[in-house]
Write a protein that holds these residues in place. Sequence first.
Motif, PDB file in Angstrom:
ATOM      1  N   THR A  75      56.142  47.989  40.351  1.00  0.00           N
ATOM      2  CA  THR A  75      55.480  46.945  40.691  1.00  0.00           C
ATOM      3  C   THR A  75      54.353  47.160  41.733  1.00  0.00           C
ATOM      4  O   THR A  75      53.281  46.516  41.852  1.00  0.00           O
ATOM      5  CB  THR A  75      56.507  45.901  41.577  1.00  0.00           C
ATOM      6  OG1 THR A  75      57.081  46.800  42.580  1.00  0.00           O
ATOM      7  CG2 THR A  75      57.615  45.364  40.835  1.00  0.00           C
ATOM      8  N   GLY A  77      50.906  45.869  40.982  1.00  0.00           N
ATOM      9  CA  GLY A  77      50.123  44.915  41.707  1.00  0.00           C
ATOM     10  C   GLY A  77      48.794  45.484  42.138  1.00  0.00           C
ATOM     11  O   GLY A  77      47.999  44.569  42.471  1.00  0.00           O
ATOM     12  N   ILE A  96      46.344  44.514  39.393  1.00  0.00           N
ATOM     13  CA  ILE A  96      46.097  42.937  39.350  1.00  0.00           C
ATOM     14  C   ILE A  96      45.169  42.706  40.463  1.00  0.00           C
ATOM     15  O   ILE A  96      44.529  41.851  40.540  1.00  0.00           O
ATOM     16  CB  ILE A  96      47.355  42.311  39.364  1.00  0.00           C
ATOM     17  CG1 ILE A  96      47.978  42.482  38.014  1.00  0.00           C
ATOM     18  CG2 ILE A  96      47.107  40.743  39.765  1.00  0.00           C
ATOM     19  CD1 ILE A  96      49.433  41.901  37.988  1.00  0.00           C
ATOM     20  N   ALA A  97      45.147  43.509  41.676  1.00  0.00           N
ATOM     21  CA  ALA A  97      44.715  43.159  42.696  1.00  0.00           C
ATOM     22  C   ALA A  97      43.119  43.504  42.444  1.00  0.00           C
ATOM     23  O   ALA A  97      42.220  42.763  42.939  1.00  0.00           O
ATOM     24  CB  ALA A  97      45.029  44.135  44.024  1.00  0.00           C
ATOM     25  N   THR A 100      45.193  37.137  43.339  1.00  0.00           N
ATOM     26  CA  THR A 100      45.063  37.971  44.367  1.00  0.00           C
ATOM     27  C   THR A 100      46.583  37.779  45.115  1.00  0.00           C
ATOM     28  O   THR A 100      47.123  38.979  45.864  1.00  0.00           O
ATOM     29  CB  THR A 100      43.844  37.869  45.318  1.00  0.00           C
ATOM     30  OG1 THR A 100      43.857  36.666  45.794  1.00  0.00           O
ATOM     31  CG2 THR A 100      42.855  38.547  44.479  1.00  0.00           C
ATOM     32  N   SER A 155      49.247  39.639  43.238  1.00  0.00           N
ATOM     33  CA  SER A 155      49.363  40.924  43.378  1.00  0.00           C
ATOM     34  C   SER A 155      49.694  41.591  44.735  1.00  0.00           C
ATOM     35  O   SER A 155      50.440  42.561  44.947  1.00  0.00           O
ATOM     36  CB  SER A 155      47.895  41.307  42.970  1.00  0.00           C
ATOM     37  OG  SER A 155      46.614  41.232  44.239  1.00  0.00           O
ATOM     38  N   THR A 156      49.260  40.599  45.879  1.00  0.00           N
ATOM     39  CA  THR A 156      49.621  41.061  47.205  1.00  0.00           C
ATOM     40  C   THR A 156      51.309  40.949  47.243  1.00  0.00           C
ATOM     41  O   THR A 156      51.829  41.809  47.846  1.00  0.00           O
ATOM     42  CB  THR A 156      49.168  40.051  48.202  1.00  0.00           C
ATOM     43  OG1 THR A 156      47.804  40.193  48.395  1.00  0.00           O
ATOM     44  CG2 THR A 156      49.373  40.402  49.578  1.00  0.00           C
TER      45      THR A 156
END
Length: 96
Positions: free
Chosen positions: A37, A41, A44-45, A75, A78-79
Amino acid sequence: MRNLRGRWSAAGYGEETRAVAVALAGPVLIQKLGRATLQLGLGIAVIGLLALWWTIIHWGDGLTSWTLAPTLLLTGFSTGLVWCRPARGPGRGGAA
């Protein structure tokens, strides 16, 4: 988030979508993907921040909370993936 005139700004409403995504993303996927993950993540960020940059450049003065919401959702998601940690139990180095 208040603007200089004391009214609630559209950016404040857009941030709510980010907060919801942070709360939902990590706990759900950490059970299925484990440590992957973090990499997911961060990937994706990068995509989300590039999309946010493009949205700001594209819309300029016409930005609204609705034009920012999709990128802030991305965002925020992703965070949630980056900051979520797997649960520690007796077999994982945590306290019983």
